[in-house]
Design a protein around this motif. Structure first.
Motif, short mmCIF file in Angstrom:
data_model
loop_
_atom_site.label_atom_id
_atom_site.label_comp_id
_atom_site.label_asym_id
_atom_site.label_seq_id
_atom_site.Cartn_x
_atom_site.Cartn_y
_atom_site.Cartn_z
N GLU A 24 15.19 -9.51 -43.13
CA GLU A 24 15.42 -9.94 -42.22
C GLU A 24 15.43 -11.42 -42.26
O GLU A 24 16.45 -12.03 -41.79
CB GLU A 24 14.36 -9.62 -40.66
N THR A 25 14.89 -12.48 -42.72
CA THR A 25 14.75 -13.38 -43.27
C THR A 25 15.55 -13.71 -43.91
O THR A 25 16.73 -14.58 -43.54
CB THR A 25 13.24 -13.65 -44.02
N ILE A 26 16.00 -13.55 -44.84
CA ILE A 26 16.97 -13.33 -45.62
C ILE A 26 18.35 -12.94 -44.85
O ILE A 26 19.62 -13.84 -45.20
CB ILE A 26 17.55 -12.20 -47.30
N ASP A 27 18.68 -12.61 -44.22
CA ASP A 27 19.39 -12.34 -43.08
C ASP A 27 19.70 -13.44 -42.97
O ASP A 27 21.59 -13.56 -42.30
CB ASP A 27 20.34 -11.06 -42.38
N VAL A 28 18.93 -13.92 -42.12
CA VAL A 28 19.43 -15.33 -41.40
C VAL A 28 19.30 -16.43 -42.06
O VAL A 28 20.44 -17.23 -42.58
CB VAL A 28 18.19 -15.83 -40.20
N ALA A 29 18.55 -16.34 -43.01
CA ALA A 29 17.91 -17.91 -44.25
C ALA A 29 19.81 -17.84 -45.14
O ALA A 29 20.32 -19.24 -45.78
CB ALA A 29 17.05 -17.59 -44.72
N GLY A 30 19.79 -16.63 -46.18
CA GLY A 30 21.14 -16.78 -47.31
C GLY A 30 22.47 -17.39 -46.49
O GLY A 30 22.91 -18.20 -46.87
N PRO A 31 23.17 -16.75 -45.48
CA PRO A 31 24.02 -17.52 -44.98
C PRO A 31 24.64 -19.18 -44.17
O PRO A 31 25.38 -19.76 -44.15
CB PRO A 31 25.14 -16.32 -43.32
#
Length: 152
Positions: A24-31
């Motif tokens: 969930e963190t990567i889904d937000v932080a990545g983009p």
């Protein structure tokens, strides 16, 4: 509103949901290119126990909560997954009340989002045992994403 800083709260009880929390963190932080502040809050008792378990030599140097958090197994697992996803992160290990320290940290780093894990509880269970996640949601200076453990 741009998302520049995300606080990801992890604790000893998050071992079974750490993969979901990181996803969930990567889904937000990545983009968004946000920096993730991985936080493991220790009560004073938990901090002292971790010092013993991780065999820090407290006579040789002062050991900060950040130092202890960096060596915590759950935090190390999160850090590895963030590195693999090329996400910029830092680790914090405040010592004190879990809710108070998470809220203080979110304010300190000017967090745009806070992610916290938890498990489903009945209303009676929340009333009797309390809910750290619920308290954080009510006190947080920024939006909170609640990540529940997989219910397989």
């Amino acid at each position: 509103m741009a998302i520049e800083t995300i606080v990801l709260a992890v604790g000893a009880g998050d071992t079974e949901r750490v993969d979901r929390l990181v996803e969930e963190t990567i889904d937000v932080a990545g983009p968004t290119g946000a920096t993730v502040v991985v936080s493991h809050v220790f009560t004073k008792e938990e901090y002292n126990e971790a010092l013993d378990n991780l065999e820090f030599d407290v006579t040789a140097e002062e050991v900060s909560g950040d130092d202890v958090a960096r060596r915590h197994s759950t935090v190390r697992k999160v850090a590895e997954k963030l590195e693999d996803a090329d996400i910029t992160y830092e680790v914090r290990g405040p010592v004190g009340d879990h809710v108070d320290k998470l809220v203080e940290l979110a304010k300190e780093v000017d967090a745009d989002r806070l992610l916290v894990g938890g498990r489903k509880r009945s209303p009676a269970g929340k009333a009797v045992f309390g809910s750290l996640a619920q308290a954080v949601m009510l006190e947080s200076p920024c939006p909170v994403t609640f990540v529940r453990a997989d219910t397989k």
